[in-house]
Scaffold this motif. Structure first.
Motif, short mmCIF file in Angstrom:
data_model
loop_
_atom_site.label_atom_id
_atom_site.label_comp_id
_atom_site.label_asym_id
_atom_site.label_seq_id
_atom_site.Cartn_x
_atom_site.Cartn_y
_atom_site.Cartn_z
N UNK A 1 0.86 -1.19 0.00
CA UNK A 1 0.00 0.00 0.00
C UNK A 1 0.89 1.24 0.00
N UNK A 2 0.64 2.15 -0.92
CA UNK A 2 1.35 3.43 -0.97
C UNK A 2 0.34 4.52 -1.27
N UNK A 3 0.16 5.43 -0.32
CA UNK A 3 -0.74 6.57 -0.50
C UNK A 3 0.08 7.85 -0.48
N UNK A 4 -0.14 8.68 -1.48
CA UNK A 4 0.51 9.99 -1.58
C UNK A 4 -0.59 11.02 -1.75
N UNK A 5 -1.24 11.38 -0.67
CA UNK A 5 -2.43 12.22 -0.71
C UNK A 5 -2.11 13.66 -0.30
N UNK A 6 -2.71 14.58 -1.02
CA UNK A 6 -2.52 16.01 -0.77
C UNK A 6 -1.02 16.36 -0.77
N UNK A 7 -0.27 15.72 -1.68
CA UNK A 7 1.15 16.00 -1.85
C UNK A 7 1.32 16.63 -3.24
N UNK B 1 -2.39 -1.23 -3.70
CA UNK B 1 -3.20 -0.02 -3.56
C UNK B 1 -2.29 1.20 -3.71
N UNK B 2 -2.67 2.11 -4.59
CA UNK B 2 -1.91 3.34 -4.85
C UNK B 2 -2.90 4.50 -4.91
N UNK B 3 -2.65 5.55 -4.12
CA UNK B 3 -3.58 6.67 -4.05
C UNK B 3 -2.84 7.98 -4.28
N UNK B 4 -3.41 8.81 -5.17
CA UNK B 4 -2.94 10.18 -5.40
C UNK B 4 -4.03 11.18 -5.04
N UNK B 5 -4.93 10.83 -4.15
CA UNK B 5 -6.08 11.68 -3.83
C UNK B 5 -5.64 13.08 -3.40
N UNK B 6 -6.26 14.10 -4.00
CA UNK B 6 -6.04 15.50 -3.68
C UNK B 6 -4.64 16.00 -4.00
N UNK B 7 -3.86 15.23 -4.72
CA UNK B 7 -2.53 15.69 -5.12
C UNK B 7 -2.64 16.48 -6.42
N UNK B 8 -2.08 17.70 -6.41
CA UNK B 8 -2.26 18.62 -7.53
C UNK B 8 -1.20 18.39 -8.61
#
Length: 396
Positions: free
Chosen positions: A308-314, A349-356
């Motif tokens: 799992x790797x999440x990079x959110x709001x980054x 699982x990979x997340x870029x949620x809210x990353x601009x």
């Protein structure tokens, strides 16, 4: 939540006959019984005698600790983090569903005005002295108080903790030193949550939570570096969750490197989520200076075991901006800028949620064509800060 400035051992009951009976039980049974106690009763049990004190120390395996200045801040933070639901908020101390799991939220009372300060506030009508007002602490003062409590808890229960989550404004050197020394080999799950967008009163403004916390040498204690660190830091983590963390890319590299069993890495508003860290994680060294960390003893791909790797709001994940006006790339190069993902062979699982600044079409195409990751969250923003909020006309 109860307004307490510290954790205390105040015995509320003591039955010698019951204590003698407990001593005849096997340790496994005693620990199982203690797992059903609320935190206050567990503290009381530990205060009865030395053997019971040792029992209560080793029985605490999972702890969630939050320290705030106002009760409403605590309630909202508990709900946003998923620590509690509205039905559980009626209880001050929540013993979770899992064995030996506790959620504790402390509200630190606001300080009163100093005795040396003038108290000559008068009403223009009655000329009577107005009551003393609470003096809000600065963010630095509150961080110091939060970490004082965190340090005391970790020094007492750290060697037995397997799952630890801390919710505050930031981590300082004292808190990090206690964490790196007392939880060195035992801790499996660590979550440090320092993002609280709902707190915007007093000296704290909304912009405080939009950027990572300032870089700090405190994080060196978690990786066993620095004059304050007398150990080699945390080494057995399987899950790391960092929200609004000031950890630098190099510090984050070292933290991942020293925990080879790491499976889950979730970063939100994190300073360390930069291209140099991501390319190192995926085993791509070219173009970056911090390649000495990838020594011969290190696996070719440091992130090969990540699931799992999440990079959110980054917002600084790209080394170079992506020009969407250019012609589309071929399928074998469609993940330009994100080639490091290819090295994460175990990723589920990979997340870029809210990353601009990341085109959603690029991520979607790269995953369908190259990565084949089962769960991918595209970088859609949940809200636009500059957009207006629609209001139901019936409530105007």
């Amino acid at each position: 939540m109860p307004e307490r400035s510290e954790l205390t051992l105040e015995p509320r009951w003591y039955n010698p006959a019951m204590t003698d009976h407990i001593r005849t039980l096997p340790p496994e049974i005693v620990l199982q019984v203690l797992s059903y106690l609320c935190f206050e009763d567990l503290l009381a049990f530990g205060a009865t005698c030395r053997p019971n004190y040792d029992y209560h120390l080793v029985s605490l395996r999972r702890l969630r600790l939050g320290v705030f200045e106002r009760r409403v801040h605590s309630l909202i933070s508990l709900l946003q983090a998923g620590w509690s639901n509205p039905d559980q908020l009626v209880s001050h101390w929540d013993n979770g569903d899992q064995e030996s799991s506790y959620t504790i939220s402390l509200v630190y009372p606001q300080s009163r005005a100093s005795k040396d300060e003038p108290k000559r506030a008068y009403s223009t009508d009655s000329r009577r002295r107005a009551p003393a007002q609470d003096t809000p602490r600065s963010q630095e003062q509150m961080i110091r108080l939060q970490n004082q409590i965190f340090t005391r808890v970790v020094q007492r229960y750290g060697p037995s903790l397997r799952h630890l989550e801390f919710m505050a404004y930031d981590l300082n050197i004292d808190g990090a030193a206690a964490l790196g020394s007392k939880c060195q080999h035992t801790l499996k799950h660590l979550a440090l949550r320092f993002e609280h967008p709902h707190i915007r009163d007093g000296v704290i403004r909304p912009t405080t939570w939009q950027q990572p916390a300032p870089a700090s040498e405190a994080w060196n204690s978690l990786i066993g570096v620095g004059s304050r660190c007398k150990t080699s830091g945390l080494q057995n983590l399987e899950t790391i969750i960092l929200e609004r963390a000031g950890i630098t890319p190099w510090q984050l590299m070292m933290l991942v490197k020293r925990n080879p069993g790491l499976r889950n890495l979730k970063l939100r508003t994190c300073r360390g989520a930069r291209p140099e860290f991501l390319f190192w994680l995926g085993g791509i060294k070219d173009g970056f200076e911090d390649v000495e960390i990838c020594s011969s003893e290190q696996a070719p791909t440091p992130g090969a075991k990540l699931e799992v790797l999440w990079l959110e709001h980054c917002h600084r994940l790209l080394a170079h901006p992506i020009d969407e006006s250019e012609s589309p790339l071929d399928d074998e190069d469609c993940d330009a800028g994100f080639e490091w993902v290819r090295g994460l062979k175990s990723l589920q699982s990979l997340s870029f949620s809210e990353s601009a600044n990341i085109p959603s079409e690029l991520i979607d195409r790269a995953n369908k064509t190259i990565w084949k990751i089962p769960d991918v969250v595209l970088p859609y923003c949940l809200y636009d800060e500059n957009s207006s909020i629609a209001v139901d006309p019936r409530w105007k």
